[in-house]
Design an enzyme around this catalytic site. Structure first.
Site, short mmCIF file in Angstrom:
data_model
loop_
_atom_site.label_atom_id
_atom_site.label_comp_id
_atom_site.label_asym_id
_atom_site.label_seq_id
_atom_site.Cartn_x
_atom_site.Cartn_y
_atom_site.Cartn_z
N LYS A 130 0.90 -1.16 0.01
CA LYS A 130 -0.10 0.15 -0.15
C LYS A 130 0.73 1.25 0.25
CE LYS A 130 -3.98 -2.36 2.25
NZ LYS A 130 -4.75 -2.71 3.33
N ASP A 140 -10.98 3.25 3.80
CA ASP A 140 -11.42 1.91 3.93
C ASP A 140 -12.99 1.91 3.79
OD1 ASP A 140 -9.48 -0.28 3.63
OD2 ASP A 140 -8.97 0.18 5.77
N GLN A 150 -4.64 -1.26 9.64
CA GLN A 150 -4.48 -2.55 8.70
C GLN A 150 -5.39 -3.54 9.66
OE1 GLN A 150 -3.50 -3.17 5.54
NE2 GLN A 150 -3.92 -5.46 5.85
N1 GUN Z 1 -7.07 -6.44 6.07
C1 GUN Z 1 -7.40 -7.36 4.93
N2 GUN Z 1 -8.05 -6.50 4.17
C2 GUN Z 1 -8.02 -5.15 4.36
C3 GUN Z 1 -8.43 -4.06 3.84
O1 GUN Z 1 -9.01 -3.85 2.83
N3 GUN Z 1 -8.26 -3.10 4.64
C4 GUN Z 1 -7.88 -3.16 6.01
N4 GUN Z 1 -7.72 -1.96 6.84
N5 GUN Z 1 -7.41 -4.22 6.62
C5 GUN Z 1 -7.50 -5.26 5.66
#
Ligand code: GUN
Length: 286
Positions: A53, A120, A97
């Site tokens: 990311k 998100d 995350q």
């Molecule tokens: N863990 C797995 N997929 C995601 C996501 O799209 N966003 C976040 N914040 N955590 C995750």
């Protein structure tokens, strides 16, 4: 007959090329888009996702701030950091995350993020807006799936769509997006009784269960569109490769369109995170 591939990698590249001008225009006005990513602990998969990311942000000319805490960090420490980032005008998107270590109540952490920086789309306010058909931020993975369907000219109005998986990250927002697009939506999970009876009715089948090769050819309607959200690591004795929730080798002979793993939905998730962050910066710069 072999299905046509839905190439997420190519679409991700095309979209990211289009972001460049938007980022440059924002930067010229002193609003370089900024994303903060918080990681707590050392879950290996989460570490890879966070690194990807941050790298994608930087490759796209955006600012990224990675904040890493040890697994035993007190929730108050993370909540204080979120409050600081909420007030920081250089940060337009905040992502924590998931999953978080045991001592955290995930919901209260997600609710602490300012809804206008919740790239998100997991804050209750943003989930509500999506459910009402008026989204502010669409969760990145289902958003990427919708972009792939659009790119491949799939009209969802009146279609039978079946989603397997009921997570807040993929299954539920995916179902809401399909409902908003006019599909007739069934949401199943790995325990659904006679799952194949549901999946065999699907014109559009989205698999997000996290079980390798769970969807076999006999579960798929001939001519269906099959979207594989799974990213599973096979055990070393099976080659240790990445594999989706769909038995690709067999299902590709039944489906009309299918996403590969890797190179399908995966590259789209981060792309839509960039899209949401740029969108947040554009709204803020108005
Ligand atoms: N863990 C797995 N997929 C995601 C996501 O799209 N966003 C976040 N914040 N955590 C995750």
């Amino acid at each position: 007959m072999s299905a046509q591939l839905m190439d997420g990698k190519a679409l991700a590249e095309e979209l990211r090329a289009g972001f460049k001008a938007r980022v440059a225009a924002l930067e010229a006005r002193g609003h370089r888009p900024g994303l903060a990513v918080i990681l707590v602990g050392e879950d290996p998969a989460s570490m890879v996702y966070v690194r990807n990311k941050v790298n994608a942000c930087e490759a796209g000319g955006m600012l990224s701030r990675k904040i890493v805490y040890p697994a035993d960090t007190a929730p108050e420490t993370v909540l204080a950091k979120i409050a600081e980032l909420n007030a920081d005008p250089g940060i337009h998107g905040i992502l924590v995350q998931l999953p978080l270590p045991r001592q955290f109540d995930e919901e209260s952490v997600l609710e602490a993020i300012a809804p206008e920086k919740d790239v998100d789309g997991f804050h209750a306010e943003n989930v509500g807006a999506l459910a009402q058909g008026n989204p502010r931020f669409i969760p990145c993975t289902p958003y990427g799936v919708m972009k792939m369907l659009e790119k491949n000219g799939i009209d969802l109005m009146g279609k039978e769509a079946v989603v397997i998986g009921r997570s807040n990250i993929v299954g539920k927002p995916m179902a809401l997006l399909l409902i908003n697009a006019g599909a007739t939506v069934t949401v199943c999970n790995s325990k659904t009784k006679d799952l194949a009876a549901h999946t065999r009715r699907a014109d559009v089948l989205v698999a997000a269960v996290g079980k390798p090769r769970f969807i076999t050819a006999d579960m798929v309607k001939p001519g269906a569109v099959v979207i594989d959200v799974g990213i599973n690591r096979l055990p070393p004795e099976d080659g240790g490769k990445l594999c989706g929730d769909v038995d690709f080798a067999a299902v590709k002979d039944i489906a009309a369109l299918i996403t590969p793993v890797p190179g399908g939905v995966g590259p789209m998730t981060i792309t839509m995170l960039l899209a949401n962050t740029i969108e947040a910066a554009e709204r803020e710069a108005k």
